[in-house]
Design a protein around this motif. Structure first.
Motif, PDB file in Angstrom:
ATOM      1  N   ASP A   1       0.836  -1.173   0.000  1.00  0.00           N
ATOM      2  CA  ASP A   1       0.000   0.000   0.000  1.00  0.00           C
ATOM      3  C   ASP A   1       0.892   1.252   0.000  1.00  0.00           C
ATOM      4  N   LEU A   2       0.291   2.360  -0.377  1.00  0.00           N
ATOM      5  CA  LEU A   2       1.081   3.580  -0.556  1.00  0.00           C
ATOM      6  C   LEU A   2       1.449   4.243   0.774  1.00  0.00           C
ATOM      7  N   THR A   3       0.807   3.809   1.855  1.00  0.00           N
ATOM      8  CA  THR A   3       1.173   4.367   3.174  1.00  0.00           C
ATOM      9  C   THR A   3       2.602   3.930   3.494  1.00  0.00           C
ATOM     10  N   LYS A   4       2.874   2.649   3.279  1.00  0.00           N
ATOM     11  CA  LYS A   4       4.224   2.136   3.548  1.00  0.00           C
ATOM     12  C   LYS A   4       5.226   2.735   2.567  1.00  0.00           C
ATOM     13  N   HIS A   5       4.766   3.036   1.379  1.00  0.00           N
ATOM     14  CA  HIS A   5       5.604   3.685   0.379  1.00  0.00           C
ATOM     15  C   HIS A   5       6.032   5.065   0.867  1.00  0.00           C
ATOM     16  N   ALA A   6       5.058   5.801   1.463  1.00  0.00           N
ATOM     17  CA  ALA A   6       5.360   7.130   2.014  1.00  0.00           C
ATOM     18  C   ALA A   6       6.331   7.015   3.194  1.00  0.00           C
ATOM     19  N   TRP A   7       6.152   5.998   4.032  1.00  0.00           N
ATOM     20  CA  TRP A   7       7.064   5.802   5.174  1.00  0.00           C
ATOM     21  C   TRP A   7       8.497   5.551   4.675  1.00  0.00           C
ATOM     22  N   ALA A   8       8.631   4.715   3.650  1.00  0.00           N
ATOM     23  CA  ALA A   8       9.967   4.395   3.122  1.00  0.00           C
ATOM     24  C   ALA A   8      10.623   5.657   2.567  1.00  0.00           C
ATOM     25  N   TYR A   9       9.831   6.474   1.854  1.00  0.00           N
ATOM     26  CA  TYR A   9      10.386   7.702   1.280  1.00  0.00           C
ATOM     27  C   TYR A   9      10.760   8.685   2.373  1.00  0.00           C
ATOM     28  N   ARG A  10       9.974   8.700   3.456  1.00  0.00           N
ATOM     29  CA  ARG A  10      10.296   9.569   4.587  1.00  0.00           C
ATOM     30  C   ARG A  10      11.622   9.142   5.204  1.00  0.00           C
TER      31      ARG A  10
ATOM     32  N   ARG B   1       5.530  18.481   7.609  1.00  0.00           N
ATOM     33  CA  ARG B   1       4.467  17.948   8.460  1.00  0.00           C
ATOM     34  C   ARG B   1       4.632  16.462   8.667  1.00  0.00           C
ATOM     35  N   GLU B   2       4.478  16.006   9.885  1.00  0.00           N
ATOM     36  CA  GLU B   2       4.629  14.587  10.272  1.00  0.00           C
ATOM     37  C   GLU B   2       5.973  14.013   9.819  1.00  0.00           C
ATOM     38  N   ALA B   3       6.961  14.873   9.706  1.00  0.00           N
ATOM     39  CA  ALA B   3       8.342  14.515   9.309  1.00  0.00           C
ATOM     40  C   ALA B   3       8.450  14.028   7.865  1.00  0.00           C
ATOM     41  N   TYR B   4       7.400  14.190   7.084  1.00  0.00           N
ATOM     42  CA  TYR B   4       7.490  13.845   5.662  1.00  0.00           C
ATOM     43  C   TYR B   4       8.242  14.957   4.925  1.00  0.00           C
ATOM     44  N   PRO B   5       8.956  14.618   3.853  1.00  0.00           N
ATOM     45  CA  PRO B   5       9.650  15.672   3.086  1.00  0.00           C
ATOM     46  C   PRO B   5       8.650  16.520   2.314  1.00  0.00           C
ATOM     47  N   GLY B   6       9.123  17.637   1.833  1.00  0.00           N
ATOM     48  CA  GLY B   6       8.247  18.590   1.151  1.00  0.00           C
ATOM     49  C   GLY B   6       7.629  18.060  -0.127  1.00  0.00           C
ATOM     50  N   ASP B   7       8.292  17.098  -0.785  1.00  0.00           N
ATOM     51  CA  ASP B   7       7.768  16.607  -2.069  1.00  0.00           C
ATOM     52  C   ASP B   7       7.005  15.297  -1.925  1.00  0.00           C
ATOM     53  N   ILE B   8       6.404  15.048  -0.755  1.00  0.00           N
ATOM     54  CA  ILE B   8       5.658  13.794  -0.552  1.00  0.00           C
ATOM     55  C   ILE B   8       4.416  13.730  -1.449  1.00  0.00           C
ATOM     56  N   PHE B   9       3.824  14.873  -1.743  1.00  0.00           N
ATOM     57  CA  PHE B   9       2.654  14.897  -2.634  1.00  0.00           C
ATOM     58  C   PHE B   9       3.088  14.496  -4.040  1.00  0.00           C
ATOM     59  N   TYR B  10       4.213  15.067  -4.486  1.00  0.00           N
ATOM     60  CA  TYR B  10       4.731  14.793  -5.827  1.00  0.00           C
ATOM     61  C   TYR B  10       5.116  13.322  -5.988  1.00  0.00           C
ATOM     62  N   LEU B  11       5.550  12.700  -4.873  1.00  0.00           N
ATOM     63  CA  LEU B  11       5.894  11.273  -4.895  1.00  0.00           C
ATOM     64  C   LEU B  11       4.726  10.458  -5.432  1.00  0.00           C
ATOM     65  N   HIS B  12       3.511  10.759  -4.930  1.00  0.00           N
ATOM     66  CA  HIS B  12       2.332   9.995  -5.323  1.00  0.00           C
ATOM     67  C   HIS B  12       1.654  10.563  -6.558  1.00  0.00           C
ATOM     68  N   SER B  13       1.699  11.883  -6.731  1.00  0.00           N
ATOM     69  CA  SER B  13       0.990  12.458  -7.887  1.00  0.00           C
ATOM     70  C   SER B  13       1.649  12.025  -9.192  1.00  0.00           C
ATOM     71  N   ARG B  14       3.000  11.988  -9.217  1.00  0.00           N
ATOM     72  CA  ARG B  14       3.641  11.610 -10.492  1.00  0.00           C
ATOM     73  C   ARG B  14       3.469  10.122 -10.770  1.00  0.00           C
ATOM     74  N   LEU B  15       3.276   9.333  -9.713  1.00  0.00           N
ATOM     75  CA  LEU B  15       3.010   7.902  -9.897  1.00  0.00           C
ATOM     76  C   LEU B  15       1.603   7.711 -10.457  1.00  0.00           C
ATOM     77  N   LEU B  16       0.624   8.341  -9.822  1.00  0.00           N
ATOM     78  CA  LEU B  16      -0.773   8.090 -10.185  1.00  0.00           C
ATOM     79  C   LEU B  16      -1.177   8.786 -11.484  1.00  0.00           C
ATOM     80  N   GLU B  17      -0.451   9.828 -11.869  1.00  0.00           N
ATOM     81  CA  GLU B  17      -0.748  10.482 -13.154  1.00  0.00           C
ATOM     82  C   GLU B  17      -0.440   9.567 -14.331  1.00  0.00           C
ATOM     83  N   ARG B  18       0.371   8.538 -14.087  1.00  0.00           N
ATOM     84  CA  ARG B  18       0.714   7.619 -15.173  1.00  0.00           C
ATOM     85  C   ARG B  18      -0.412   6.626 -15.454  1.00  0.00           C
ATOM     86  N   ALA B  19      -1.467   6.642 -14.626  1.00  0.00           N
ATOM     87  CA  ALA B  19      -2.678   5.877 -14.954  1.00  0.00           C
ATOM     88  C   ALA B  19      -3.402   6.683 -16.014  1.00  0.00           C
TER      89      ALA B  19
END
Lengths: 115, 507
Positions: B267-276, B288-306
């Motif tokens: 799942d993408l939650t664990k994906h976010a943890w690994a990237y963090r 926020r929550e110790a995630y890096p600033g580009d955490i949104f881009y991590l998932h948006s560029r993945l899901l835009e490929r659908a």
């Protein structure tokens, strides 16, 4: 410490292209522990960036040294005898390595075969 | 097995270029190795995301380019990498080699096989990072992707090329629904249908769980058209980070050939943890929550490929089913809100529903498909269009009924109908239904045919009715499977079959 200041300190530590121990000793007195770490790191990097290592398969290294010193001026050039190259030359200029030797060609061939 | 003549020809060609050309390599030296992140000097010509090779053939990828150093994450175990080790540029960006043989296989994000079978035949190198298709190359989602799960196909329909988020707490049946959707694609691998290939990306899952999933897919025959990309909990954070990109790269190989592909990211939650984890070790600023600033881009560029490509660009599609795990049903947390805003809808799983026996535990109130009717067949639209509203009305009334007040006949009738509708939407795991059978089940509830059947007997009624229809009226099921709106004549036949079955059914 500011990168520009660090660079100035590193350049000031050299006399005629060689590291001057007296100058280093004077500089070190004014640095804190963390600044000293950065200074040593910068010195090491400067040394690596200004050193060229030439490996050849002949033991007539003196003439070759003069020749490469002209090409890589003002960097320091060290020429070593390395028979593992089989034939040819290898020049390591910090992160650029120039290979023209049989050992490298054979390694590439082995890699090609395994692929 | 390669032809010996071919090998000799290749060697001869290589030896012809055995000339006096000078080879220039750009190398670096390891300065520091901390928690899988290696800092090196040199590599002044390295690109962002470039693959590099250590002296012992371990691979890594460049993630930070600083003035005097480069930060690399190792893609394999890196404990043996020491200060002073040499690193070479490969000149390649991260890619995975994909061919038709990858179907039915279990691989890691680097394309290495993990199922103990033969090496996969060399195919095309698909880049892990790629810019998504532009607006002009796409077309709107217009073809249904049938999951075989009644509440989803009826109320939250998914189309080919859509991104539908599956979100809920742990243990609420999210993976089960994704696996059922994969199993149901077996029906598309028949003559006359456009097949859907599947990619299941396991990110940070236990190896025992992954083994169970593989076994179930083998059992149901779904493994033949599915590729499983594995980055388990014991793998390096770098592999967990790359796994979803490897999954979509495999999907793009098939999509570019005009095929439809379903990708599940679990799942993408664990994906976010690994990237963090990787970002913190790289000393990138934490937000926020110790995630890096580009955490949104991590998932948006993945899901835009659908994507749903238009006819001029191959007519292929990639449908994404990302899974997100919430804590205490909190949809407003950082990662869930990020992914909800990216996707074209969400299927929300409620813990309360799960433990009250409603499985799949889908909350129709909080779930939505932004593609909606465009991803639904005419037959399903005709029977299920009012279902969501009816369930919402039932939920409102049910709250009043709890107070024990006397209700008028109309309200009681509505309550009973609502209970039966919710009951008919229950479905066991690993039993996806064809469209025809889904239609019949939903028709039973919405037409009022179940109003006189006790609640406890509803599911048994449904099962036996399906068996009855397969035995005696398979032609009706086949007609409904076409997806076209049933004619008046067909509806009469269905009503007749229900009456006929009711005479046989023992309560």
């Amino acid at each position: 410490m500011d990168k520009k200041l660090l660079r100035k300190l590193v350049l000031a530590s050299y006399t005629k292209g060689n590291l001057d121990e007296d100058k280093v000793a004077k500089i070190v007195k004014y640095l804190k522990k963390s600044e000293l770490r950065e200074y040593i790191k910068a010195l090491k990097l400067f040394e690596m960036q200004n050193t060229v290592l030439v490996s050849v398969t002949t033991d007539k290294t003196k003439d070759l040294k003069k020749h490469f010193e002209k090409i890589f001026f003002p960097k320091k050039v060290y020429v070593e005898y390395d028979k593992s190259l089989l034939a040819g030359i290898k020049i390591a200029d910090f992160d650029n390595i120039y290979e023209l030797n049989l050992k490298n060609k054979l390694e590439n061939l082995i890699k090609h075969i395994s692929e | 097995m390669k032809n010996p003549d071919e090998i000799i020809k290749s060697l001869e060609k290589k030896l012809e270029s055995f000339d006096q050309r000078l080879e220039v390599k750009n190398v670096g030296r390891v300065v520091k190795n901390t928690d899988g992140v290696i800092v090196a000097t040199g590599l002044s010509l390295a690109q962002m995301g470039e693959l590099v090779e250590f002296s012992d053939k371990t691979l890594g990828t460049v993630l930070n380019l600083d003035e005097d150093s480069v930060s690399i994450i190792a893609l394999e175990k890196s404990d043996h990498i020491e200060e002073g080790d040499e690193i070479k540029k490969t000149g390649k960006l991260l890619s995975i080699n994909v061919s038709e043989d990858i179907l039915g296989r279990v691989v890691n994000p680097l394309g290495e096989t993990k199922d103990g079978k033969v090496k996969i035949k060399k195919g095309k190198d698909m880049p892990l990072e790629k810019i998504a298709a532009g607006v002009v190359e796409r077309e709107p989602v217009n073809t249904p992707l049938k999951t075989g799960i009644k509440p989803i196909d009826a109320m939250i329909p998914i189309g080919r090329g859509q991104r539908e988020l599956i979100i809920g707490d742990r243990g609420t049946g999210k993976t089960a629904v994704a696996i059922d959707a994969i199993i149901n694609q077996k029906g598309t691998h028949k003559k006359g249908q456009k097949p859907v290939y599947c990619v299941y990306v396991a990110i940070g899952q236990k190896q025992s769980t992954i083994a169970q999933v593989v076994e179930k897919l083998k059992e149901t025959g779904a493994i033949d058209y599915t590729t499983i990309v594995v980055a388990s909990a014991s793998d390096a954070a770098s592999l967990l980070y790359l796994a979803p990109y490897a999954g979509v790269a495999i999907a793009e190989y098939f999509m570019e050939k005009g095929n439809d592909v379903l990708v599940v990211y679990d799942d993408l939650t664990k994906h976010a943890w690994a990237y963090r984890q990787i970002s913190l070790v790289l000393r990138r600023p934490a937000g926020r929550e110790a995630y890096p600033g580009d955490i949104f881009y991590l998932h948006s560029r993945l899901l835009e490929r659908a994507v749903k490509m238009n006819k001029q660009n191959g007519n292929g599609s990639i449908t994404a089913l990302p899974i997100i795990e919430t804590q205490a049903n909190d949809l407003s947390a950082y990662i869930p809100t990020n992914v909800i805003s990216i996707t074209d809808g969400q299927i929300f799983f409620q813990t309360d529903l799960f433990y009250s026996g409603i499985r799949p535990a889908i909350d129709p109130g909080n779930s939505v498909s932004r593609v909606g009717g465009a991803a639904q067949t005419s037959s399903m639209k005709s029977v299920a269009s009012k279902m969501r509203l009816e369930i919402a009305q039932y939920n409102n009334l049910a709250a009043f009924a709890q107070f024990g007040s006397e209700l008028d006949e109309e309200t009681s009738k509505q309550l009973e109908r609502g209970k039966r509708t919710i009951e008919i939407l229950k479905q066991p795991q690993y039993q996806p239904l064809s469209e025809g059978l889904e239609y019949l089940s939903i028709y039973l509830a919405t037409s009022g045919s179940l109003d006189d059947t006790p609640l406890e007997a509803i599911l048994r009624f449904e099962n036996q009715y399906h068996e009855f229809m397969k035995r005696k009226y398979q032609n009706i099921i086949d007609t409904l499977d076409n997806g076209q709106k049933p004619s008046e004549d067909l509806l009469k036949k269905i009503d007749k079959s229900i009456l006929e079955f009711k005479k046989m059914f023992k309560v």
